[in-house]
Scaffold this active site. Structure first.
Site, PDB file in Angstrom:
ATOM      1  N   GLU A 277      -3.411  -1.226  12.682  1.00  0.00           N
ATOM      2  CA  GLU A 277      -4.841  -0.972  12.491  1.00  0.00           C
ATOM      3  C   GLU A 277      -5.331   0.145  13.401  1.00  0.00           C
ATOM      4  O   GLU A 277      -6.135   0.977  12.991  1.00  0.00           O
ATOM      5  CB  GLU A 277      -5.638  -2.253  12.744  1.00  0.00           C
ATOM      6  CG  GLU A 277      -5.339  -3.389  11.787  1.00  0.00           C
ATOM      7  CD  GLU A 277      -5.892  -3.153  10.381  1.00  0.00           C
ATOM      8  OE1 GLU A 277      -5.599  -3.975   9.493  1.00  0.00           O
ATOM      9  OE2 GLU A 277      -6.609  -2.158  10.149  1.00  0.00           O
ATOM     10  N   ARG A 281      -6.790   3.527  11.567  1.00  0.00           N
ATOM     11  CA  ARG A 281      -8.236   3.719  11.698  1.00  0.00           C
ATOM     12  C   ARG A 281      -8.580   4.717  12.802  1.00  0.00           C
ATOM     13  O   ARG A 281      -9.270   5.704  12.557  1.00  0.00           O
ATOM     14  CB  ARG A 281      -8.931   2.380  11.974  1.00  0.00           C
ATOM     15  CG  ARG A 281      -8.687   1.358  10.881  1.00  0.00           C
ATOM     16  CD  ARG A 281      -9.689   0.232  10.945  1.00  0.00           C
ATOM     17  NE  ARG A 281      -9.161  -0.982  10.312  1.00  0.00           N
ATOM     18  CZ  ARG A 281      -9.918  -1.951   9.831  1.00  0.00           C
ATOM     19  NH1 ARG A 281     -11.212  -1.876   9.894  1.00  0.00           N
ATOM     20  NH2 ARG A 281      -9.363  -3.024   9.287  1.00  0.00           N
ATOM     21  N   ASP A 410       2.429  -3.245   0.917  1.00  0.00           N
ATOM     22  CA  ASP A 410       1.743  -2.173   0.197  1.00  0.00           C
ATOM     23  C   ASP A 410       1.916  -0.741   0.702  1.00  0.00           C
ATOM     24  O   ASP A 410       2.547   0.091   0.066  1.00  0.00           O
ATOM     25  CB  ASP A 410       0.243  -2.497   0.064  1.00  0.00           C
ATOM     26  CG  ASP A 410      -0.425  -2.904   1.381  1.00  0.00           C
ATOM     27  OD1 ASP A 410       0.223  -2.811   2.430  1.00  0.00           O
ATOM     28  OD2 ASP A 410      -1.595  -3.315   1.339  1.00  0.00           O
ATOM     29  N   GLU A 544      -9.419  -0.668  -2.870  1.00  0.00           N
ATOM     30  CA  GLU A 544      -8.189  -0.260  -3.563  1.00  0.00           C
ATOM     31  C   GLU A 544      -8.383   0.039  -5.056  1.00  0.00           C
ATOM     32  O   GLU A 544      -7.767   0.974  -5.591  1.00  0.00           O
ATOM     33  CB  GLU A 544      -7.109  -1.327  -3.391  1.00  0.00           C
ATOM     34  CG  GLU A 544      -6.559  -1.419  -1.983  1.00  0.00           C
ATOM     35  CD  GLU A 544      -7.486  -2.157  -1.027  1.00  0.00           C
ATOM     36  OE1 GLU A 544      -7.354  -1.965   0.205  1.00  0.00           O
ATOM     37  OE2 GLU A 544      -8.351  -2.932  -1.503  1.00  0.00           O
TER      38      GLU A 544
END
Length: 655
Positions: A277, A281, A410, A544
Site C-alpha cells: 500500500e 499510494r 490481481d 476496477e
C-alpha cells in the site's frame, strides 16, 4: 618486504645513535610520545577500517552505528523484545487493499495480527542476509548523496548519470495534458466531465475541512481516519489526489496539497506499514506528481521513502515480507497469511515504481530487487502454468495452491504487461511471463455461464470456485491493453475477451438495486453476476469496473462505455454522496442505504480519475506515453534510446 613508513619514522626516533636526534633526554621522551600517538592513530584507523568493511562485521557495526542506522532484524531473529513488540500490534489492523473478505470476514478490518509470530528455524540464515541489506542501504545512500552533489536540480548541472526533467519531457510523444487539457468537443460529454470534476472538488473540500492531514475522511462523523495500514504515514488522501487535482486543473487545491507535502509529510515514522500500500499510494503518487509537474520536492520524497522500503527484501530468497516498520526496518508477514507467506499481488506489484526509483536516483538497487523476484518466479514450478497467491519468503516455495485474478493475485498480472509497455516494449521477459500466464488463466479459470456471461473463476488446488471479485474486474482493461502485443492472430480474440469480461462486470452493477456492483459475485446455484452471500454485498467506492470502461473506450471508442460510466456517476451521486463527502455502502441490493462512513483515498486517486479520463479526449495522458500503476498514478514510458540520444546531443552542443 618493505616496512610501513611510520615504522621507519619511529625507528629513527628511538635510535639515539642516529644523526639529527636530540641528545637531551626530554627531547627523546617527547619524540617517543609523538611516535607512540602516531602509531596508535594508525592502529585505530586500521581497526575501524576492518570493522566497517569486512563482510562479517555486521554485529559489531550495530555497536557503533546510531539507532536509526542499525541493521533491521526480521521476525524470526529470536529476539524476545521483537516478539513483544509484535504482540502489541493493534487489533484493528486495516485490510490491505484487495484482501477484504479473506477467510470470510465481512468488514474491511483484518483479523487481529497480535498472535505471536513463529520463530523460524532459518533464523541464522535471516541474520546473514542482514549484512547484504545493510550494504545495499549504505551503497544507496552514498550514490544518492553523490548524485545530489553533482546536480542541485534536475536540469542545472546535470550529468549523463543524473535524471534530467527537460530531457524526459522532450522524449514524450505528446504533451501530458493534451492540446486543450483533454476537453472533449462534444458538449454532452464535456458536461459529464465537468460533473466528475465537481465530485472531486466536493470530496476534496470535505476532506480538507474535516480530515486534513489524516489518511481518509469519515464523512458521516466528519472526522479523519488514520488506520494502521500506512505505518504512521499521514495524508494518504493528499498524496493519492495530487495527480488527479493537477490533471483536472484544480490549481488551488493542488497547491494546497503540494504545500502540505512540503511542510507536513513526515517520512520518519516508526509504524508498521503495508509494503504494497505504501508503494502504490505514496511512492506511486509522489512519482506521478513529479513526472507531471517537475517539482523536485516530489522526486526527493519518493526516493527517500523508497529507501525505507528496502529492508523488507531482507529475506533468504529476496522475496519481501508484506509488513515493514518504516523506522526500524523490521519486517514480517501478515498474521493471517498461511505459514508466514508473502502475497503474490503484493510482492508482484512493485516493479513499475521501483524501476522509476532507479531512473530518478541513478541507483540500480531498486531494479535489482524487483528483477530478483522475477528470476525466482521464473525458476519455480507453476501448477498448470498458474501462479498461486501465497509464497514463502524463506523457502521460495508455494504455500497454497489458491489462484485468483481478484484479491491476492490481481495486480501481479497487471504489472507484467505494464512492465513490458513501460519499457517501450523492450522487456521481453515481462511480455513472455504475461502471455504465458494469460494462456494458463484462459485454460483453467475463464468460464462461460449458462446465461452467456464470461467470468474469471478462482482455483483452489484444481477445484473451481465460481466466484469473481470486484477487484478482478480490472482484467477487462488489462487484457485490452495487451491485445496488440501477443500473437497477431490473437489480437481480436483478446479484444473480444476483454469486452466480454467488462460486460460481465457491468452486469454485476445493473443487477443490483443501487446500480453499483458488489464486492464479489457468483455463478452457481442459479445465480449469475450477483452476490449470494451477505458478506459480499458491500461497495467501498472501488474503481476496477470503471477502469475497464476507460481502457475499453480508448481502445474501441464504443459509446456504450461512456454510457456505462455515466450510469456509475449517477449511482455514486444517488447512493454514496452524503452531506460531507462520499461513503461506501454496506448492501448494493437494498435502496435503504447503510453507509460505511469511509471516503477511501483510492476513490480520489482511481475512481474519479478514471471517470474523468473516460469523458476526456484520448490526448489527456495518452497511452502511448503513460502507464497507470495499480493506484491509477500515471508513470511515463521509459525510452532509453531517446534519453541516450538527448544526452549525446547535449554533449555535442556543449562541446
Amino acid at each position: 618486504g618493505t616496512k610501513p613508513a611510520f615504522f621507519h619514522v619511529s625507528h629513527r626516533f628511538v635510535s639515539p645513535g642516529l644523526p639529527g636526534v636530540s641528545a637531551s633526554g626530554m627531547g627523546l621522551r617527547l619524540s617517543q610520545k609523538f611516535v607512540f600517538l602516531l602509531f596508535l592513530s594508525g592502529l585505530v584507523t586500521l581497526c575501524f577500517g576492518a570493522l566497517f568493511f569486512l563482510p562479517d562485521s555486521v554485529r559489531l557495526k550495530r555497536i557503533f552505528l546510531s539507532k536509526t542506522e542499525t541493521q533491521p532484524v526480521t521476525v524470526g531473529s529470536g529476539s524476545e523484545n521483537d516478539v513483544r513488540e509484535h504482540l502489541k500490534r493493534p487489533k484493528d489492523q486495516e485490510h490491505p487493499r484487495g484482501m477484504a473478505s479473506v477467510k470470510g470476514e465481512t468488514s474491511t478490518k483484518l483479523k487481529s495480527l497480535s498472535r505471536k509470530p513463529s520463530v523460524s528455524h532459518e533464523a541464522t540464515e535471516e541474520r546473514l542476509a542482514g549484512g547484504k541489506a545493510q550494504e545495499d542501504l549504505t551503497l544507496l545512500r552514498s550514490k544518492t548523496e553523490s548524485a545530489s552533489e553533482k546536480s542541485t536540480s534536475s536540469d542545472h548541472g546535470a550529468t549523463s548519470d543524473t535524471f534530467s526533467y527537460k530531457k524526459f519531457k522532450r522524449c514524450l510523444l505528446r504533451p501530458p495534458l493534451g492540446t486543450d487539457d483533454g476537453k472533449p468537443s462534444d458538449p454532452k460529454t464535456n458536461e459529464r466531465r465537468e460533473k466528475v470534476k465537481e465530485m472531486m472538488k466536493f470530496a476534496w473540500d470535505n476532506y480538507k475541512r474535516y480530515a486534513w492531514g489524516k489518511n481518509e475522511l469519515q464523512p458521516l462523523t466528519r472526522n479523519g481516519h488514520i488506520g494502521n495500514m500506512f505505518g504512521g504515514l499521514r495524508g494518504a488522501s493528499i498524496i493519492d489526489s495530487l495527480d488527479t487535482l493537477y490533471i483536472m486543473g484544480l490549481v488551488e487545491e493542488y497547491n494546497d496539497a503540494k504545500d502540505w507535502v512540503q511542510t507536513s509529510l513526515d517520512l520518519n515514522s516508526n509504524g508498521e506499514a503495508s509494503l504494497f500500500e505504501v508503494n502504490i499510494r505514496y511512492v506511486g503518487g509522489l512519482l506521478s506528481a513529479y513526472y507531471l509537474t517537475g517539482e523536485e520536492l516530489f522526486k526527493n520524497k519518493a526516493v527517500e521513502l523508497g529507501e525505507k522500503l528496502l529492508p523488507a527484501f531482507n529475506t533468504p530468497t529476496g522475496i519481501p515480507r508484506g509488513v515493514i516498520n518504516l523506522g526500524s526496518g523490521t519486517s514480517w508477514s501478515w498474521g493471517w497469511a498461511s505459514a508466514g507467506s508473502s502475497i503474490l499481488a503484493e510482492f508482484g506489484t512493485l516493479h513499475l515504481e521501483f524501476v522509476h526509483l532507479t531512473e530518478l536516483s541513478g541507483n540500480p538497487i531498486y531494479t535489482e530487487k524487483v528483477m530478483n523476484i522475477r528470476k525466482l518466479l521464473n525458476k519455480i514450478e507453476k501448477p498448470h502454468g498458474l501462479y498461486p497467491n501465497f509464497l514463502s519468503p524463506v523457502s521460495g516455495n508455494w504455500v497454497q495452491h489458491h489462484v485468483s485474478i481478484g484479491g491476492l493475485g490481481d495486480s501481479f498480472y497487471e504489472y507484467l504487461i505494464k512492465s513490458y509497455l513501460m519499457s517501450d516494449k523492450t522487456d521481453d521477459d515481462a511480455k513472455k511471463m504475461y502471455y504465458s500466464a494469460l494462456e494458463a488463466i484462459e485454460a483453467n479459470l475463464v468460464q462461460k455461464s449458462p446465461g452467456g456471461l464470461t467470468y474469471m473463476a478462482e482455483w483452489r488446488g484444481g477445484i473451481l470456485d465460481h466466484k469473481m471479485g470486484h477487484l478482478a474486474c480490472f482484467s477487462g482493461g488489462m487484457i485490452g491493453i495487451g491485445a496488440d502485443d501477443g500473437a497477431p492472430e490473437k489480437r481480436q480474440h483478446y479484444l473480444d475477451l476483454a469486452a466480454e469480461i467488462t460486460h460481465t462486470c457491468h452486469e454485476s452493477y445493473t443487477r443490483s438495486a443501487t446500480k453499483l456492483g458488489p464486492e464479489a459475485f457468483r455463478f452457481d446455484s442459479g445465480a449469475e453476476a450477483t452476490a449470494t452471500r451477505l458478506s459480499d454485498r458491500y461497495y467501498i467506492l472501488r474503481p476496477e469496473v470503471i477502469e475497464s470502461y476507460m481502457y475499453m473506450w480508448r481502445l474501441t471508442h464504443d459509446p456504450k462505455y461512456r454510457e456505462w460510466g455515466w450510469e456509475a456517476v449517477q449511482a455514486l451521486e444517488e447512493h454514496c454522496r452524503v452531506e460531507s463527502g462520499f461513503s461506501g455502502i454496506r448492501d448494493v441490493y437494498t435502496l435503504t442505504v447503510s453507509h460505511d462512513n469511509m471516503q477511501q483515498s483510492f476513490f480520489l486517486s482511481e475512481t474519479l480519475k478514471y471517470l474523468y479520463l473516460l469523458f476526456s479526449d484520448d490526448d489527456l495522458l495518452p497511452l502511448e506515453d503513460w502507464v497507470f500503476n495499480t493506484e491509477a498514478h500515471p508513470l511515463p514510458i521509459v525510452r532509453k534510446s531517446c534519453l541516450q540520444d538527448e544526452a549525446t546531443q547535449d554533449k555535442t552542443v556543449s562541446e
